[in-house]
Motif scaffolding. Structure first.
Motif, PDB file in Angstrom:
ATOM      1  N   ARG A 100       0.831  -1.203   0.000  1.00 36.14           N
ATOM      2  CA  ARG A 100       0.000   0.000   0.000  1.00 36.14           C
ATOM      3  C   ARG A 100       0.865   1.253   0.000  1.00 36.14           C
ATOM      4  O   ARG A 100       0.530   2.251  -0.623  1.00 36.14           O
ATOM      5  CB  ARG A 100      -0.877  -0.026   1.255  1.00 36.14           C
ATOM      6  CG  ARG A 100      -1.928   1.052   1.328  1.00 36.14           C
ATOM      7  CD  ARG A 100      -2.836   0.805   2.497  1.00 36.14           C
ATOM      8  NE  ARG A 100      -2.189   1.085   3.770  1.00 36.14           N
ATOM      9  CZ  ARG A 100      -2.544   0.552   4.938  1.00 36.14           C
ATOM     10  NH1 ARG A 100      -3.508  -0.332   4.991  1.00 36.14           N
ATOM     11  NH2 ARG A 100      -1.923   0.879   6.047  1.00 36.14           N
TER      12      ARG A 100
ATOM     13  N   ILE B   2      -0.208   9.552   7.115  1.00 34.79           N
ATOM     14  CA  ILE B   2      -1.655   9.810   7.005  1.00 34.79           C
ATOM     15  C   ILE B   2      -2.409   8.498   6.793  1.00 34.79           C
ATOM     16  O   ILE B   2      -3.456   8.244   7.410  1.00 34.79           O
ATOM     17  CB  ILE B   2      -1.932  10.790   5.843  1.00 34.79           C
ATOM     18  CG1 ILE B   2      -1.493  12.203   6.242  1.00 34.79           C
ATOM     19  CG2 ILE B   2      -3.413  10.781   5.462  1.00 34.79           C
ATOM     20  CD1 ILE B   2      -1.714  13.236   5.150  1.00 34.79           C
ATOM     21  N   SER B   3      -1.861   7.665   5.930  1.00 34.09           N
ATOM     22  CA  SER B   3      -2.513   6.388   5.644  1.00 34.09           C
ATOM     23  C   SER B   3      -2.585   5.514   6.905  1.00 34.09           C
ATOM     24  O   SER B   3      -3.607   4.881   7.181  1.00 34.09           O
ATOM     25  CB  SER B   3      -1.724   5.687   4.538  1.00 34.09           C
ATOM     26  OG  SER B   3      -2.186   4.381   4.372  1.00 34.09           O
TER      27      SER B   3
ATOM     28  N   ILE C 259      -2.569   6.584  10.001  1.00 32.26           N
ATOM     29  CA  ILE C 259      -3.526   7.194  10.946  1.00 32.26           C
ATOM     30  C   ILE C 259      -4.948   6.770  10.563  1.00 32.26           C
ATOM     31  O   ILE C 259      -5.749   6.360  11.406  1.00 32.26           O
ATOM     32  CB  ILE C 259      -3.398   8.733  10.947  1.00 32.26           C
ATOM     33  CG1 ILE C 259      -2.049   9.172  11.526  1.00 32.26           C
ATOM     34  CG2 ILE C 259      -4.537   9.368  11.756  1.00 32.26           C
ATOM     35  CD1 ILE C 259      -1.749  10.656  11.336  1.00 32.26           C
ATOM     36  N   ALA C 260      -5.252   6.861   9.263  1.00 33.95           N
ATOM     37  CA  ALA C 260      -6.614   6.544   8.812  1.00 33.95           C
ATOM     38  C   ALA C 260      -6.934   5.049   8.961  1.00 33.95           C
ATOM     39  O   ALA C 260      -8.040   4.686   9.343  1.00 33.95           O
ATOM     40  CB  ALA C 260      -6.781   6.967   7.354  1.00 33.95           C
ATOM     41  N   ASN C 261      -5.977   4.222   8.651  1.00 37.91           N
ATOM     42  CA  ASN C 261      -6.259   2.786   8.639  1.00 37.91           C
ATOM     43  C   ASN C 261      -6.063   2.118   9.994  1.00 37.91           C
ATOM     44  O   ASN C 261      -6.730   1.134  10.295  1.00 37.91           O
ATOM     45  CB  ASN C 261      -5.389   2.099   7.595  1.00 37.91           C
ATOM     46  CG  ASN C 261      -5.881   2.370   6.188  1.00 37.91           C
ATOM     47  OD1 ASN C 261      -6.957   1.927   5.802  1.00 37.91           O
ATOM     48  ND2 ASN C 261      -5.107   3.138   5.424  1.00 37.91           N
TER      49      ASN C 261
ATOM     50  N   GLY D 207      -5.600   4.028  13.032  1.00 33.44           N
ATOM     51  CA  GLY D 207      -6.002   4.875  14.164  1.00 33.44           C
ATOM     52  C   GLY D 207      -4.872   5.348  15.043  1.00 33.44           C
ATOM     53  O   GLY D 207      -5.035   5.491  16.254  1.00 33.44           O
ATOM     54  N   LEU D 208      -3.694   5.617  14.471  1.00 36.02           N
ATOM     55  CA  LEU D 208      -2.558   6.043  15.295  1.00 36.02           C
ATOM     56  C   LEU D 208      -2.878   7.347  16.022  1.00 36.02           C
ATOM     57  O   LEU D 208      -3.493   8.246  15.462  1.00 36.02           O
ATOM     58  CB  LEU D 208      -1.315   6.264  14.431  1.00 36.02           C
ATOM     59  CG  LEU D 208      -0.720   5.076  13.684  1.00 36.02           C
ATOM     60  CD1 LEU D 208       0.646   5.443  13.115  1.00 36.02           C
ATOM     61  CD2 LEU D 208      -0.613   3.855  14.568  1.00 36.02           C
ATOM     62  N   SER D 209      -2.418   7.437  17.258  1.00 34.59           N
ATOM     63  CA  SER D 209      -2.579   8.660  18.032  1.00 34.59           C
ATOM     64  C   SER D 209      -1.349   9.549  17.834  1.00 34.59           C
ATOM     65  O   SER D 209      -0.355   9.133  17.222  1.00 34.59           O
ATOM     66  CB  SER D 209      -2.714   8.312  19.519  1.00 34.59           C
ATOM     67  OG  SER D 209      -1.491   7.747  19.966  1.00 34.59           O
ATOM     68  N   HIS D 210      -1.424  10.740  18.425  1.00 31.40           N
ATOM     69  CA  HIS D 210      -0.288  11.666  18.365  1.00 31.40           C
ATOM     70  C   HIS D 210       0.967  11.008  18.951  1.00 31.40           C
ATOM     71  O   HIS D 210       2.059  11.059  18.359  1.00 31.40           O
ATOM     72  CB  HIS D 210      -0.645  12.934  19.151  1.00 31.40           C
ATOM     73  CG  HIS D 210       0.488  13.885  19.322  1.00 31.40           C
ATOM     74  ND1 HIS D 210       1.388  13.774  20.362  1.00 31.40           N
ATOM     75  CD2 HIS D 210       0.904  14.937  18.577  1.00 31.40           C
ATOM     76  CE1 HIS D 210       2.301  14.717  20.246  1.00 31.40           C
ATOM     77  NE2 HIS D 210       2.018  15.448  19.185  1.00 31.40           N
TER      78      HIS D 210
ATOM     79  N   ILE E  19       2.488  16.581  11.999  1.00 30.14           N
ATOM     80  CA  ILE E  19       1.064  16.320  11.706  1.00 30.14           C
ATOM     81  C   ILE E  19       0.436  17.532  11.030  1.00 30.14           C
ATOM     82  O   ILE E  19      -0.366  17.412  10.092  1.00 30.14           O
ATOM     83  CB  ILE E  19       0.320  15.927  13.001  1.00 30.14           C
ATOM     84  CG1 ILE E  19       0.793  14.536  13.445  1.00 30.14           C
ATOM     85  CG2 ILE E  19      -1.191  15.938  12.792  1.00 30.14           C
ATOM     86  CD1 ILE E  19       0.325  14.116  14.819  1.00 30.14           C
TER      87      ILE E  19
ATOM     88  N   CYS F 269       1.392  17.399   7.554  1.00 26.34           N
ATOM     89  CA  CYS F 269       0.624  16.365   6.841  1.00 26.34           C
ATOM     90  C   CYS F 269      -0.676  16.953   6.319  1.00 26.34           C
ATOM     91  O   CYS F 269      -1.067  16.746   5.166  1.00 26.34           O
ATOM     92  CB  CYS F 269       0.297  15.190   7.776  1.00 26.34           C
ATOM     93  SG  CYS F 269       1.669  14.076   8.064  1.00 26.34           S
ATOM     94  N   ARG F 270      -1.342  17.669   7.192  1.00 28.00           N
ATOM     95  CA  ARG F 270      -2.652  18.237   6.834  1.00 28.00           C
ATOM     96  C   ARG F 270      -2.501  19.258   5.706  1.00 28.00           C
ATOM     97  O   ARG F 270      -3.267  19.270   4.742  1.00 28.00           O
ATOM     98  CB  ARG F 270      -3.260  18.859   8.085  1.00 28.00           C
ATOM     99  CG  ARG F 270      -4.602  19.481   7.873  1.00 28.00           C
ATOM    100  CD  ARG F 270      -5.208  19.923   9.196  1.00 28.00           C
ATOM    101  NE  ARG F 270      -6.223  20.928   8.974  1.00 28.00           N
ATOM    102  CZ  ARG F 270      -6.262  22.105   9.581  1.00 28.00           C
ATOM    103  NH1 ARG F 270      -5.361  22.427  10.477  1.00 28.00           N
ATOM    104  NH2 ARG F 270      -7.214  22.965   9.310  1.00 28.00           N
TER     105      ARG F 270
ATOM    106  N   ALA G 215      -1.554  17.499   2.437  1.00 29.09           N
ATOM    107  CA  ALA G 215      -2.691  16.752   1.893  1.00 29.09           C
ATOM    108  C   ALA G 215      -3.643  17.700   1.167  1.00 29.09           C
ATOM    109  O   ALA G 215      -4.161  17.381   0.094  1.00 29.09           O
ATOM    110  CB  ALA G 215      -3.409  16.015   3.017  1.00 29.09           C
TER     111      ALA G 215
END
Lengths: 183, 221
Positions: B55, B168-169, B171-173, B175-178, B196, B199-200, B203
């Motif tokens: 991925r 980012i991937s 975090i989304a898949n 659920g990683l925290s800070h 982070i 990242c935003r 993106a």
């Protein structure tokens, strides 16, 4: 990270957030990323792949290679044992009743003396095998012996066995032990 | 080499999963136990780890090699596994580190001018668009159009900022925290917050076309 970034992170990770533009932006991204996940790819067990993994583990020293042939095959072992016994017999006759185990300092062969050599051989074999070592026991002309090819580098489990028995770590990974009776 | 199954070791039997206790036992015992357990790890986790590596790397050979490298690292570090989590999350973290190492070695990260006029414009537009509800495509053609657009944008993002895209991937898949992101990147809390935030912002720039299409409705480009 400001409040917006924290909201974005939480929404992207699927954690609860108050409805907001930032959260919606992250939720849309989360949905797109998760929708884009390929369906489960199946990879059946693959012997060649496994073998390649093991070969790499051997080459990187994670596990030992396959056992090497014994260095003292066939008739050589009894001959060596008998010569050794002849030379050492006089000395042993002079010894006081020893402590259960004594260790020699010969570079290649570890010499042990025990009241019950067969029992000590069994114990050490069991300990080495429990540590994942391929070890062979034998008896020739009253001498009990163990040949083993140790994983290099030595694993913690093997080091523990050797240390517990007071046996020096062989530099080439070849462990040879001979055990004689103390009586 | 031959694969023989030593069923005195439970996990070495085909079909029997390697649980964390058996893993720790194999780690303690070393030698043949490690070989059996490595084979079992491959049977049990290869497909999952390969999918995750692919991925991010988008290259079958690189993904396969990375999973193998991960299994080796798993055994080099097995004594550090305390059993407080299940095996897969622990192995997954090792895989993520390996992915990041590989992405960093390629050194293809494109510098990002966050103060650039275009970036500010894009950012403002996305804020404006996302005042609306999360879009729900109402037909297959529209869904396909959105998915295509996202793939194109995401590949551009991954090419320009692979480390940010990978995080980012995850975090989304996953659920990683800070804190988990910080541990993964080996950065201080402050540096993690900045990452982070980056990242935003990145993106938004690279996915601007998709945001426009997703939130802007059917008439958007």
């Amino acid at each position: 990270m400001n409040f917006d970034d924290q909201t974005w992170l939480d929404a992207l990770a699927g954690r609860d957030t108050a409805p907001s533009a930032i959260a919606r932006e992250a939720l849309a991204l989360r949905a797109a990323l998760r929708n884009g996940e390929p369906s489960v790819i199946t990879h059946p067990p693959d012997q060649a792949r496994e073998d390649a993994l093991i070969a790499r583990a051997v080459s990187e020293g994670v596990i030992a290679g396959h056992a090497r042939p014994r260095r003292w095959p066939g008739w050589q072992l009894p001959l060596a044992a008998s010569v050794l016994l002849a030379v050492g017999a006089g000395v042993f006759m002079q010894l006081q009743p020893p402590a259960p185990i004594e260790r020699g300092d010969e570079e290649v062969i570890v010499h042990l003396v025990a009241a019950d050599p067969a029992a000590l051989k069994r114990d050490i074999l069991a300990e080495l095998r429990a540590a994942g070592v391929s070890a062979t026991g034998y008896e020739a002309l009253g001498v009990h012996g163990i040949d083993a090819d140790l994983p290099m580098p030595l694993t913690p489990a093997v080091i523990r066995v050797l240390a517990a028995r007071g046996i020096a770590e062989p530099r080439d990974g070849v462990l040879r032990i001979e055990i004689r009776g103390s009586r | 080499m031959n694969a023989t199954f030593d069923c005195t070791l439970l996990y070495a039997c085909p079909g029997v999963p390697l649980d964390k206790n058996e893993f720790m036992r194999a780690c303690r015992e070393g030698g043949a136990s490690i070989e059996q357990a490595l084979r079992q790890l491959d049977r049990q986790f290869f497909a999952t780890l390969y999918a995750r590596a692919h991925r991010t790397l988008r290259n079958a050979d690189a993904a396969r090699d990375l999973v193998q490298e991960t299994f080796i690292k798993v055994w080099q570090r097995c004594s550090t596994f305390q059993g407080s989590s299940e095996l897969l999350p622990w192995i997954d973290a090792i895989l993520r580190h390996a992915v990041l190492d590989r992405l960093r070695r390629t050194g293809r990260e494109v510098p990002f001018d966050e103060a650039g006029a275009m970036n500010t414009q894009v950012s403002n537009r996305i804020v404006e668009l996302s005042q609306r509800d999360v879009p729900t495509p109402d037909d297959d053609a529209r869904r396909e159009q959105l998915a295509d657009c996202f793939r194109r944008c995401w590949i551009r993002f991954e090419t320009a900022a692979p480390e940010h895209a990978a995080v980012i991937s995850w975090i989304a898949n996953d659920g990683l925290s800070h804190d988990e992101v910080g541990a993964l990147l080996e950065r201080s809390p402050g540096a993690t917050r900045e990452f982070i935030s980056q990242c935003r912002k990145r993106a938004r720039v690279y996915l601007a076309e998709w945001y426009e299409l997703a939130f802007g409705g059917k008439d958007s480009p």
